[in-house]
Design an enzyme around this catalytic site. Sequence first.
Site, PDB file in Angstrom:
ATOM      1  N   SER A 170       0.854  -1.190   0.000  1.00 53.68           N
ATOM      2  CA  SER A 170       0.000   0.000   0.000  1.00 53.68           C
ATOM      3  C   SER A 170       0.893   1.244   0.000  1.00 53.68           C
ATOM      4  O   SER A 170       2.074   1.156  -0.360  1.00 53.68           O
ATOM      5  CB  SER A 170      -0.937  -0.016   1.206  1.00 53.68           C
ATOM      6  OG  SER A 170      -1.894   1.008   1.100  1.00 53.68           O
ATOM      7  N   ASN A 171       0.381   2.382   0.389  1.00 55.46           N
ATOM      8  CA  ASN A 171       1.187   3.606   0.475  1.00 55.46           C
ATOM      9  C   ASN A 171       0.680   4.464   1.641  1.00 55.46           C
ATOM     10  O   ASN A 171      -0.260   4.081   2.338  1.00 55.46           O
ATOM     11  CB  ASN A 171       1.148   4.367  -0.853  1.00 55.46           C
ATOM     12  CG  ASN A 171      -0.276   4.718  -1.250  1.00 55.46           C
ATOM     13  OD1 ASN A 171      -0.962   5.441  -0.546  1.00 55.46           O
ATOM     14  ND2 ASN A 171      -0.735   4.166  -2.381  1.00 55.46           N
TER      15      ASN A 171
END
Length: 362
Positions: A170-171
Site C-alpha cells: 500500500s502507500n
Amino acid sequence: MTPAALEFVGAITLEALTGRPVHTGLFDPGRALDHIKLARAARAMVVAPATADFLARAAAGQANDLLTACLLAADGPVLIVPAMNDHMWAHPQVQRNVAHLRGLGYRVLEPDEGMLAAGEGHGPGRMPEPESIFAHIGRLCEAPGTLAGTRVLVTAGPTREPLDPVRFISNHSSGKMGVALAAAAWRRGAEVDLVAGPMSVEPPLGVTVHHIESTDQMAAAIEGLLPQSDVLVMAAAPADFRPAHPATSKIKKSNTPPNVPLVPTPDILLATKASRRPNAVIVGFALETNDALENGRAKRSAKDLDLIVVNDATEAGAGFGVDTNRVTLVARDGSEDLLPLMAKTEVADAILDRVEALIGGR
Ligand code: CTP
C-alpha cells in the site's frame, strides 16, 4: 427557548453553558422588537430539537411565541431538526406538516434511528448528532454555487494489494485531501459519491461512501458511478502494482520468498476516458518527488484531464498525512496557478472554484 423547552432545561443553564443571552418571551418588557432584531441579525436559523407541536405551529404560520414569530420574520435559510417519539414522527399530521414546511423552502432533516426515550424501541425520532447539524448549517450558509444539482464523484485514500491473507502492499495516503474535497463539494450543494480506500480519517457527513480495498475494486466502483457523474476528482493514491500471485494461505517465515513478482494495476483515470460524460469535468492529482511540474503537465495531457493538481511530496507541509498542501493547478488551457501553502480544506475550495468555473463555461 419556547415555554415547552423551559420545562426541560432552565434558561440560566443554557446561558451559563454558552455565555450568550437566552431569549424566551415574546412579550418581555423592553423586548418588544426582539423577534424582528433576532431574525434579521441571524445568518441562519436552526430549530433543534423541533417538536411535533412546533412543526404544527410553524406549518400553520402561527406567531404565538418568540420562536415562531422569529421564524416568520427570518429572511435567511432555516434548518429544522425534528426529534420526537417514532409513532409521533410517523403520524400523517406530522408528515403533512413536514412536507408543507419543505415546500416553503425550509430544510427539514430526517431524525436519526436509535434508542428513544421511555424505552420506546428503536424507530426514527432521535435528534441527529450536533456534528451532523453543524455540517448541514455549513451547507445551508454556502452561497448557491454551480455545484447545486450536480453529482460529484471523489476518490480518496490508498488501495491495498494482497501478498497473502494477512499482508499487503500500500502507500502512506491518509485520505485527508479527498475527504476535504468531498466535504466541500457536498457543502456547495452537490450530491457526492466518495469511493474510499482504507483511510486514516473518517468520511465526511452527507456524502455516500463506497468502501473498497484494491485498485481493481476502486476501478469497478468508478465504472459504475461515472456515467451519472458530472465531475470526477481523483484524489486517491491507488497502488500502481500488485503481487502477481497472492498466496492463499499465510506465507511462513521459514518460507520467505527471495523476491515478489509484481504486475501493474489498471490506470483508473486513463481507463475512464472511454466512459466519461461528454461535458464531465475531470480532475486528477500528480504526486511527484522530482520534476513535479513537468511530470504533472505530461500526466494531465496523457490522462486527458481538465485540471491536474500537482504536488511535490518532498516539500515541507505537502503530501501525505499532513493537514496542509502546496499545489500547482495546471489546466487544459495551459494556465498554471501556484497556490501558497494552505490547509487541505482551503486547497479543496480552490480546486472546486476552478471546477465551478469550468462547469459554468460549458
Ligand atoms: N491514478 C489512477 N490509477 C492508478 C494510479 C493513479 O487513476 N492506478 C490516478 C491518481 O488518482 C491521480 C493520477 O492518476 O489522480 C496520477 O497519479 P500518480 O500516482 O501521480 O501517477 P501515476 O499515473 O501513478 O504515474 P507514476 O506512478 O509513474 O508517477
